[in-house]
Every structure is written in C-alpha cells, then in structure tokens.
Design an enzyme around this catalytic site. Sequence first.
Site, PDB file in Angstrom:
ATOM      1  N   ILE A 711      32.405  72.483   7.711  1.00  0.00           N
ATOM      2  CA  ILE A 711      33.027  72.570   6.386  1.00  0.00           C
ATOM      3  C   ILE A 711      34.133  71.539   6.212  1.00  0.00           C
ATOM      4  CG2 ILE A 711      32.511  75.010   6.092  1.00  0.00           C
ATOM      5  CD1 ILE A 711      35.359  75.628   6.986  1.00  0.00           C
ATOM      6  N   GLY A 712      34.427  70.807   7.241  1.00  0.00           N
ATOM      7  CA  GLY A 712      35.472  69.797   7.102  1.00  0.00           C
ATOM      8  C   GLY A 712      35.655  69.007   8.373  1.00  0.00           C
ATOM      9  N   GLU A 713      36.457  67.991   8.249  1.00  0.00           N
ATOM     10  CA  GLU A 713      36.786  67.171   9.405  1.00  0.00           C
ATOM     11  C   GLU A 713      38.274  66.961   9.417  1.00  0.00           C
ATOM     12  OE1 GLU A 713      34.594  63.587   9.556  1.00  0.00           O
ATOM     13  OE2 GLU A 713      32.710  64.565  10.069  1.00  0.00           O
ATOM     14  N   GLY A 714      38.849  67.245  10.553  1.00  0.00           N
ATOM     15  CA  GLY A 714      40.286  67.089  10.670  1.00  0.00           C
ATOM     16  C   GLY A 714      40.641  65.855  11.462  1.00  0.00           C
ATOM     17  N   THR A 715      41.934  65.748  11.742  1.00  0.00           N
ATOM     18  CA  THR A 715      42.393  64.569  12.464  1.00  0.00           C
ATOM     19  C   THR A 715      41.908  64.581  13.899  1.00  0.00           C
ATOM     20  OG1 THR A 715      44.419  65.775  12.952  1.00  0.00           O
ATOM     21  CG2 THR A 715      44.435  64.315  11.055  1.00  0.00           C
ATOM     22  N   TYR A 716      41.672  65.747  14.453  1.00  0.00           N
ATOM     23  CA  TYR A 716      41.278  65.796  15.858  1.00  0.00           C
ATOM     24  C   TYR A 716      39.980  66.568  16.053  1.00  0.00           C
ATOM     25  CZ  TYR A 716      44.324  69.829  15.074  1.00  0.00           C
ATOM     26  OH  TYR A 716      44.944  70.924  14.556  1.00  0.00           O
ATOM     27  N   VAL A 719      35.759  70.945  11.505  1.00  0.00           N
ATOM     28  CA  VAL A 719      36.069  72.333  11.161  1.00  0.00           C
ATOM     29  C   VAL A 719      34.750  73.015  10.818  1.00  0.00           C
ATOM     30  CG1 VAL A 719      37.384  73.875   9.673  1.00  0.00           C
ATOM     31  CG2 VAL A 719      38.307  71.632  10.261  1.00  0.00           C
ATOM     32  N   LYS A 734      38.489  75.293  14.064  1.00  0.00           N
ATOM     33  CA  LYS A 734      38.965  73.909  14.039  1.00  0.00           C
ATOM     34  C   LYS A 734      38.852  73.359  15.442  1.00  0.00           C
ATOM     35  CE  LYS A 734      42.619  71.148  11.938  1.00  0.00           C
ATOM     36  NZ  LYS A 734      43.887  71.216  11.176  1.00  0.00           N
ATOM     37  N   ASP A 837      52.206  67.109   4.757  1.00  0.00           N
ATOM     38  CA  ASP A 837      50.837  66.673   4.437  1.00  0.00           C
ATOM     39  C   ASP A 837      50.236  67.578   3.373  1.00  0.00           C
ATOM     40  OD1 ASP A 837      48.599  65.115   4.512  1.00  0.00           O
ATOM     41  OD2 ASP A 837      47.683  66.157   6.199  1.00  0.00           O
TER      42      ASP A 837
END
Length: 1512
Positions: A711-716, A719, A734, A837
């Site tokens: 459902i998403g992509e984070g900095t590390y 998700v 995450k 952020d």
Amino acid sequence: MPSSSDTALGGGGGLSWAEKKLEERRKRRRFLSPQQPPLLLPLLQPQLLQPPPPPPPLLFLAAPGTAAAAAAAAAASSSCFSPGPPLEVKRLARGKRRAGGRQKRRRGPRAGQEAEKRRVFSLPQPQQDGGGGASSGGGVTPLVEYEDVSSQSEQGLLLGGASAATAATAAGGTGGSGGSPASSSGTQRRGEGSERRPRRDRRSSSGRSKERHREHRRRDGQRGGSEASKSRSRHSHSGEERAEVAKSGSSSSSGGRRKSASATSSSSSSRKDRDSKAHRSRTKSSKEPPSAYKEPPKAYREDKTEPKAYRRRRSLSPLGGRDDSPVSHRASQSLRSRKSPSPAGGGSSPYSRRLPRSPSPYSRRRSPSYSRHSSYERGGDVSPSPYSSSSWRRSRSPYSPVLRRSGKSRSRSPYSSRHSRSRSRHRLSRSRSRHSSISPSTLTLKSSLAAELNKNKKARAAEAARAAEAAKAAEATKAAEAAAKAAKASNTSTPTKGNTETSASASQTNHVKDVKKIKIEHAPSPSSGGTLKNDKAKTKPPLQVTKVENNLIVDKATKKAVIVGKESKSAATKEESVSLKEKTKPLTPSIGAKEKEQHVALVTSTLPPLPLPPMLPEDKEADSLRGNISVKAVKKEVEKKLRCLLADLPLPPELPGGDDLSKSPEEKKTATQLHSKRRPKICGPRYGETKEKDIDWGKRCVDKFDIIGIIGEGTYGQVYKARDKDTGEMVALKKVRLDNEKEGFPITAIREIKILRQLTHQSIINMKEIVTDKEDALDFKKDKGAFYLVFEYMDHDLMGLLESGLVHFNENHIKSFMRQLMEGLDYCHKKNFLHRDIKCSNILLNNRGQIKLADFGLARLYSSEESRPYTNKVITLWYRPPELLLGEERYTPAIDVWSCGCILGELFTKKPIFQANQELAQLELISRICGSPCPAVWPDVIKLPYFNTMKPKKQYRRKLREEFVFIPAAALDLFDYMLALDPSKRCTAEQALQCEFLRDVEPSKMPPPDLPLWQDCHELWSKKRRRQKQMGMTDDVSTIKAPRKDLSLGLDDSRTNTPQGVLPSSQLKSQGSSNVAPVKTGPGQHLNHSELAILLNLLQSKTSVNMADFVQVLNIKVNSETQQQLNKINLPAGILATGEKQTDPSTPQQESSKPLGGIQPSSQTIQPKVETDAAQAAVQSAFAVLLTQLIKAQQSKQKDVLLEERENGSGHEASLQLRPPPEPSTPVSGQDDLIQHQDMRILELTPEPDRPRILPPDQRPPEPPEPPPVTEEDLDYRTENQHVPTTSSSLTDPHAGVKAALLQLLAQHQPQDDPKREGGIDYQAGDTYVSTSDYKDNFGSSSFSSAPYVSNDGLGSSSAPPLERRSFIGNSDIQSLDNYSTASSHSGGPPQPSAFSESFPSSVAGYGDIYLNAGPMLFSGDKDHRFEYSHGPIAVLANSSDPSTGPESTHPLPAKMHNYNYGGNLQENPSGPSLMHGQTWTSPAQGPGYSQGYRGHISTSTGRGRGRGLPY
C-alpha cells in the site's frame, strides 16, 4: 618468631623500646603539632598523590581483622600514651627473645621504634603492632605516623628503604627475603619510632637499621644471591615475605623499625642512608621475599584489628587527613608486619605506628598503593603490587575490597606511594608486573623520585600505622566490622588488609600483619633500590595477589567470625598457601600465610632467628609449603597468578560485605560475570517495555500476518496491508530493511520507533508492535532480515483520496480533518516533538473519518534551549515553510503549522497550493501568494543564511486572501494565520484549535465523508492510477511517459501490477522503433509516440502474445534469463485489446493473466487489464528487459538493419529485431505481423496517436505553478510530438524505416482496433499505458515518492507520482523534466521536436531510449535501472543511430553518448537550453533519459493531467 616477638615485646631492648616509645610519643606529639605535617608533607605528598587513605570504615575493617591488632593498637595507644613503655619493654624483651640478632638488627635501625620494629619483625611484628600501639599509646600515634612518615618516609625512603633493605637483609638473612620488606616497613616504623624518640634514638635506630639492612643484605646473600633473594623477595613479598614477614617480619620489622627509628633520628642523613640502604634492603628484601609478604596471611588476619589502628592514626595524626590513606595503608602494612613478627606486641609497639611511616619498599609501595591505589583498592583486582596489595588484601580483610585496596596501593607503587596517584593506578598494573617490570621504571624511581616516594610511602605507612594503632585502640571488633564494611564498600589496599586482619581479630595477627606490612612496605619502598624495587615489585604483585586471595579468604573468615582471627587466618593461610603453591610462596599472604611464612621462613631458614608470631598450624603448613616452593618459580607463578588474581578480584562495590572478598578473586570474577550476565535479565524487563520483543522472538514473526498487498513505500521499505492471523485485525506492516544499512538499523526507523512509543493520541498513528521475518533472533546473525513495524491499518491517506477524485470533501469534513490533525500536532508539540514531514500522504484516514498523523521518520525532539542546529532539509518541498527554504537551522514547531496550512488550502483546492521542483522556485511560488519575505513583515528574515541569495525575482505583495477568496471566511482566517511568513507570527497548533474555524468542531459527532469503501486510496495506488490515466488520457504523452515509467517501473512495477506496464513495453517498443527511425530526423520523436501507440494497439489487438514469441518474431536478442522470463510472460489479450493480426495470439493465458493484473483503467482493456495486471507487470518487466536489449541491438545494428529492413519487410523485422532487443520488455506475439503492422501503423497511427496526444485541458496534468512555460511546452510538445511523430515517421532514417515498418504493422493491427484506438489507442494505448501507468502507479506510486519517475521525481518532490508529482508534487518535477528533458524537447516547440528528432535520432534508438530512458527518467534516482534496461541499448542505439541518423544522430550521440542521445539532440536542437537542463539534469547516464526526458516531458503533461489541480 614467637621468641623474637617475645623478646621484642618483653625483653630485647625493653629499655630501648620504652625509651623509643617515649621518644616516639614525644615526636608524635611534636608531629601532631604543625611541625609533624612538614615532615609528613614531603612524605605524605607523594602519598597524597596516591589515592586517599582508606576511609575510617576501611580502617575499622582492617582493625577488626585483627582483634590482636586492635588489642595491640589499644595496647599501643595505652602504652604509647601511658602504658606504652611497659608494653614496649615487654615487646622488646619478646623481640629480643624471639630474634636476638633480628631484634638487634631491628634495634640497630631503631632506637625505640626499632625495638618495636624488632618486636614487629621478630614475633613482635604483631607486637610491633602492639608496639605501634604502644607508641601510639604514647599519644604519639598520629604524630608518630606523620613524624615517622616524614622522617621515616624520608629516612625510610633513604634509610628506611635502606634499613628496610637492610632489615630485610638482616631479617632476610635471618628470616628470609621477607625480612627486607619487613625491614623496610620496619624502617618506616623505626623512622616513625625514631621520630617519636629523640633524634638520637632515631640516629641510633638508623644506625641499627643500617646494620639491620646490612644484616638483611647479608642474609639475603646467604639466602641465595641477590636474585634468589630478589625472587624470594618478590615471591616472599607475595609468599615468602609473608612467611618471612612473619619470620623476618618480626626481626626485620622490628629491626627495620629500629633502623627507621634511627634513620628518623637523623632524618636527613638517615633518610639518605635509608634511601641508599632502603634500595639495598629493598634489593635484598626483594630478593628475599619480605617477611611482611610471608607474614601477610597472619598479618592480614591480625590486620583486621589494624584498621582500628588506622583510625587511631588518622584521628591521632593532625596530618592524618593527608597521609591517612598512606599512613593507614602503611600502618596497616606495618601493623601487619608488626603483627606477624610479634603478635604479642599487639598494637602497643610504636612500630605499628611507625610501620606506616616505615620506608620499607613494601610498606611504601603499599602506602603509595594504598593512597595511590585507593582507586586500586576500589578496583580490588588491580593492585599494582600484587605482593603487598593482593596478599594484604586477602589476608587482610575477608570483607575486603579494602584489602584489595591496601594491597593494591601498597603493591601498586613499589617506587613511591606518593609519586602520583595516577601513577599508582598505572602501577596497579605495574605492581603485578612490577616484580618483573619494576627495574626500568624503578630505576627512575630509585633516583630522587624513589627516595621521595619512599618517604611518602613511609609517611603513609606512619599515618597508616597511627591510624591502625588508633583504630586498634578504638576497637578491634569495631575495626573488624568497619573493615568488613569498608572492604565491601571498596577494596582499599591497606584498610582492606586491615579489615581482613581485623576480622581475624587477634592482636597477634595484627602484629603479624603489621610485620608483614612493614616487610611489604620495605619491599615496595621505591627507595629501597632499583633491583629491590624491581624484585619487590615483582614479588609484590604475587604477594598482593596472594594477599588479595588471602584477604578474600580472610574476608570470608572475617564475615563468618570477625572475632575469630585464627579462623580467618587459617582460611587465609590455606588459600594463600594454595595460591602460593599454585602461584608462588609469596602469593599466600593470608594472615595464617604470613605466620606460616614466618614459620616457613624459619623452616626455609630465610629468617630462622626470628621467632614467628603465634600462628595457626594451617598457616604454618602453608608457610612451610610456600617456603618449600622455589622463590623464583614462586615469583613467576605469583606474578602471573597475582595479576590474574588481581584482575579477577571483584570490585568492592559488588561486594556487599566481605563475601566476595572472602571469595577467591576467581570466584569474585565469576560472581562479577554472573552479575553482568544477570544484567541482560535486568534489561530484559526494559525490553519487556517493548512488548514487541517479548512477542517478537518465536512468538510474533511476520508469518503471523497474511500480507494482502503493498500500500505504500517508505524511506526504508515498503508498507504492506496485512491481516493478523490470530485476531483477524487489519494492520499495516512497515518494512525496515537491514540489508543495505551500514549502521545496522536505519536511524529513521529507530527514531520513529522511539518517538512513536512516546506518543499516544487518537490522532497519531499507533504502532502496535515490532515483528521480524525471523523465527529466532539468532537468525539475524546468519542473515540480515527485516523488521516490520506493525501499525493500525488506515484505509486511505489524504493524498490518495484527493488524487482519486472519488471523494468530495465539504467544509464540515475539512473542519473535522483539520481539527483532528491539529489536535495530533498540538499533542506532538506539547511533547516537544517536531514532525518535520507533514504532507497529505502522511495524513491517514480510515473509513470512519478518523484522521491520524503518520510517518515520524523525520521527527525529532525539539528543545528551544538547544543550541545545536537542526537540518533544514526536512519537509517535502511543497509543504516546506519559507524559513527552511531560507536556511533556518533553529526552527520551531511553526514549521509543522505551515505544512498544515498548506494542507488546509489543498483540502479546499484539491491540489497542492505550492508545487515547485526546486527550493528557489518554491520560494517564488510562496512569495507570489504570501508576499515576498522582507524585514517589514518578517524582521528576522535578514538573519537567515539564504536571505540574500534566494530572493524572489521581484517583490510580491501578499495575495493569499485574494487568491483563496472562495475559501470560507473562518477557514481563510485560519489559512492566512497558518501561512504567515514570519514563524513567530504564525499560529501554533493550540491557537489553531481555538480559532473560529476549528473551535467548536467535534469530529466524533461529524459524519464521515462518503469514502470509497471498495478501494483503499493510498499514495501508491494513487500514483499507479495517475500513471494509468496518463497513459490512457494522453496517448502520446502517456505513451511516452508510460514507457519511460515502464522502463523504470516496468521491471520493478511489473511486480506491482499493470498490464499497462506490458502495454507500455510494447509502446516502448514502438517508441523504440519509432525512435530508431526518427533518430536521423526530428519527426522520429512523434513516430516514437505513434509507434508506442501502435505497438500498444498491436499488443492489445492480439489476443495473446507470448513474450518469447514476440522476441523471436522481432528477432530480439535476449539473454537466457530474459528468455526464461519472457517464456513465463504472456501478453494478455486485454493488453492487446483485441486479437488482431498479432501473430502470437496465445492470449488466453495472457488474458487470463491479464485479468490477474486488471488494474488498468483503460476503457477497452480495463477489465482484462485488471485481470492481467499481474501478468502485465511481468510483461512490463519483460518488455523493459526486451526493450533494453532491443535498444542495444538496434543501436548496434540499427543502421544496416534498418536500411536493409526498410528495403525488405524482413529487414523491417530485422530492424525491429534489432530494435526489439532494446524492447525486450515488449512481449508481442506475431511480431512479424506486428512489425509490418507496426510499420504500417507507424505511418497510419502517427496521426491517430497525435489525436489522443492532444489532451483536453482537464486531462492535461496541471502546470506546476513555477514552470508554466514548461506546461505550455508540454501542450505544445504534445501537439508537436503529434505532428513531429508524423514528420519523424515521414523522415527516412534507417531507424525511421524500421519504425515505419513497425508502425505500419501496428497500424494494420490498429485499423482493426481503430475504433478502439481512437478511444482505444488512446485508451488501449492508454490501457497499455494505463497498465503501464497503472503499473507505474503500482510501482511508481510506491516508487513515485522515491524516484520511480526518475525525471519526475528527480526534478520534483519524490513524493508524488510523475504526473501527480508534476502536478501535485511533481509539477515542479514536471517542470524540471520539462525544463530539463522535456524542456529540451518542448522548449523548442517544433524545433524541439527536431531536437527530439535528433535526440530521437539518437533516439530512434532513442525511442527505445525513451523506453530505456523512460525507465531512467522515471527513476531519476534509479539511473541504474534505466541503464540496466536502456543504458546498454541506448549505447547501441546511439552507435547505430549516429551512423543511421546521420549528423543529428551523430551529433547527439557523439556529443552526448547514446546516454546523451536525448541530451545531445537537445543540445543540437533549439531546445538547447532545455536540453542543457535535460543534460544537466539527466547527466550522461540520463541523457538517453532525455529521450525519456522527452517522455519525461510528456509525463510532465501527464503529471499535470494527473495533478489534482486540473480537472482530473
């Protein structure tokens, strides 16, 4: 020994003893007067350098160790003060009886003190304690200590050291090497006594001490050479010295005390003599284990009473404050020496007081190590002189860290206790090794430093003796208890020994300990002599170790029975004997060991004449065993073991009572280790706070969750949406990858975890737990896995909802959202956390209308008082406040309020209000609406670093209320307040909650918006969807864009889902082909777009296309891996839209697979695409691979193949084949037909793609506010591209011909799909694109924020998808792309097309480049991907393009490399400036990206189309 002690106590110099005691008392009184301090000062000062004397409790500990010592101390005090003389006489008689020669020797050194020392060194060493007590009893105890410390330490350093050495020699001759330490300590005591006595007595005693030193030297020589005696002294310092300290300790200590007394009498001359003699005696005594060392076991037990003496000494001596530690140490040492030689002497003998003073190298070492090594005592394991410190410690106090301390301090500085306390610490280690390593350092110390150190040690010994006597006088039992406590509290060298002795609770034991101390002190006294010091140092470490062990034993015994001195002695003796046997004779310095050592000294005939103080049979046995052990072997063993033992000794803090001390150092070590091991258990509960850990390992693995999708992509990491298998609850996982982390764990993840655990609020995301992908924590050692932060699941994020267009937020919804957001932010700020952020994608929303603030990876604790600057590179550019843009590094929570203000405006406008791709552009946009930052409205702005460098182009006035007049008044007020330029004037979160707009809002009572329950609208999904729309809405633009994204996303996104990816692959193929053709001519660009559309249509038209078949048809060269991948991939019929002429209609599989991927929103193939999303994703990746390879092959062979292929359909196929290698990702079955149709379609479809390329304004991505020209270029570019493609197709390049053939083939297929194509080419292409964009959305949305759309993301915030970013986030990105890559293509307008043609000439390959570049463009951050797919092909294209393209191709390629195809073309083209941007932006590797850049431009427009700002 007993006889000598008897002699010392009773006979032998009774008169001299009485006189000496009286003199000593007088002198003590003198020294109690300020006069004594001066003497003590020089002596005490070096000792002062050393760790402070053991605290009174330590003294008490020492005192309790020896009830005898306490009694001796009491006797000493009483005798010294009044009854002292009789006791002294008795002791003298005993000492004389015990060892006539020894006593005489001792007497020689001392006049009165020597008598005591005789007692001390003879059996009266305990007597010496008693004698010391007597002297102290004279009332001189403190004074004597100081006086003795000054005169004795000086004399003792000189004479005391010499006399100690002599006494050790004399005693050593008689009692063995132990005599030297005893004699040195005796000399100190003598010095003390002599100071107490008239100086004449001191002189006489100094003469005696000299004689004794000589005798000791003789005896040392007799014992077996200086080395034998040295080794003995070392070992005997540890072992023999204990025994001999008992033996020669009685004689040597008494003699040494006499010597020191006489030396004291002639303080300066005696001191010199003592120094010289002390060096000699030390050398001899070091050769011969000092009796103090041998005796320490007994003395230690007796020393238990010593601490009392120490106390007394401290209290008695006005200077005691300074020298108390050294004095107490020395006193305890001397007491021990005294005790061991004359237990009867008990604390009456002035020697006990003088002992601290006594310059004996051991006592000195001890005193320095005591005072110095008070730290050592603390360490307990680190006594520098293992001889004195360890043995003293062990024998000294069963309790006893104090023992360690005393042992450490003593043994620590064989050179000088006062040299420097830092030294003493160094010497702690040295002392262990000193026996071996003393010589070099000792040589230096042997010089004046050594003398001073010896003096200091003597002073310390005197103080220690005084304190010990005073402590003895105070109470043996109290001293024992205090010693035990002090030992437990801290292993103080002397006090610890005293404690052990005290626990022994025998006055005799105290005397023995004193004797041992004296002997040890003599041995350690640096002034004894370099060799003596070295030997003693060597001997001392083992002695200390043994003593430490003995002390530990004694401590145990003391704990068990402080009163039972014999038991502790025996225990100490046993352990000491064992340790001595194991380590060396000197190692067994327990009280019993001391006595045994004395006895053994007799047995070994080291100190045969010295009567041994009463000893336990066990002690005697231990001594005899020790004596039997070879001195050298014992020395070596003792040194080795002493060091280990000292290191092993537990720290005093760990020992509550004497238990640990009573334990062997190894036992203590083990206990310490156990404690350290327990600490994890202590920490375990702390980890327990992190429920994750308890749940994690074994219990909570990521396997406990069913992962539903990304459902998403984070900095590390990514998700995921997941379901808890146990509870069925939906969660968000995450992922925190550890593979690429240099520091082991991402700091952002650590920070987020740390902060989220401190934040508990209904408007802040809740982190439930942390799980891993490992069943066992140990697996992380083998393979770095990943952690998963488990969050409550939120169905949407604000950006996804705004981007989706599926939801309309009314004012009440906005109020509810803002109220919840500001509540969460206010909570964070009140907790002193800055989020840093805040943006729409980080504001999560569930279907109940609840808002939660998420992603605290950039958050940090905020402190207004903190002077350290913060980084200003925080907050996504679109939401970044002006102070950060201007370089503020000491910002406040107002930065988050600005971000929330931007979100408020975005909720009303449905698009980001400030969308720029660069900081300067962002500041310009802000200035246009909010006014230019200037001192008038923002006084502090002039202080900001970039105020003068980032000024807007012109001064703007604030137009915010005018621009947003449509916003409700209350909301506009808040909006205006939150977007104040001056952060100090900006509202706070708390103030925002009190404003009219949010004051009365109750989110819980407000109905949630009509959210799409069937679709989770997240940023990643939104990006994918945006890409799909871009692909569908703008055929050319989206086609180009999509291919570019496909390239970048294609391989990556193929996994996500997107038949679009597949279509884009074909599109990319088409583009690649068209690019190949137009490489020579500008029109090629448009052909590329047309070809992309044609290829997409072809693919769509075909029911099923096997990638492998497609590759074969195209004759694309594919490596085995790619071939395997292609075999696995079937293009869904949906992707092809219809089974037209495509030769490989094996679509059923593809179609079926297509339904899997059905995410494509294209009108025709939406469902099939949805079905085949997965398949398309795979196809896309395959296409990307194929395109790369095709591009490479095309570039390499384009010219010839294109020329020939133009002539021949096969040539077209071949050219296509050449091209296809760059297009490996375009799986098209029936490639031959496709090629033909593509060629046909290239011609035919060119206009058609042009039509779709022209998008209505609604479909066009919103222009980035900053780069409107780029937007125009995008529009123009699209039109131009539409036209240009025709031109390109019309242009005849070898590539153009190939493209034309491909386009025709595509067109042939497309005509069938024409209806579809108009709606379908756009949409089929769109579908292809959609799938591509969808693919991109899937992949790109996740990667969009990253750099999935290289050009887009690279330029703009990487948060939004390329289009969205361009429009939403990426408008700036789009601008960048436009400015750079598209700018080069757009800026020229039609000339740009030519530029594109050139770039595409490079770009016919360039078209493939566009594909490849599209990948790179899409992944500005992922240039590697682009190069992986297109780089090689680009190079090939460039090469082939150059020749085929002619000058244009050549120029772009040669100028820019194939990588620069786009850039090179751009440079040549009118879009040079933009080209320059493109080149600069793309960099050589991204040059082909400029072909992509071209697409990037398209994606720019798409981005705008995608942008929420435009009708979407």
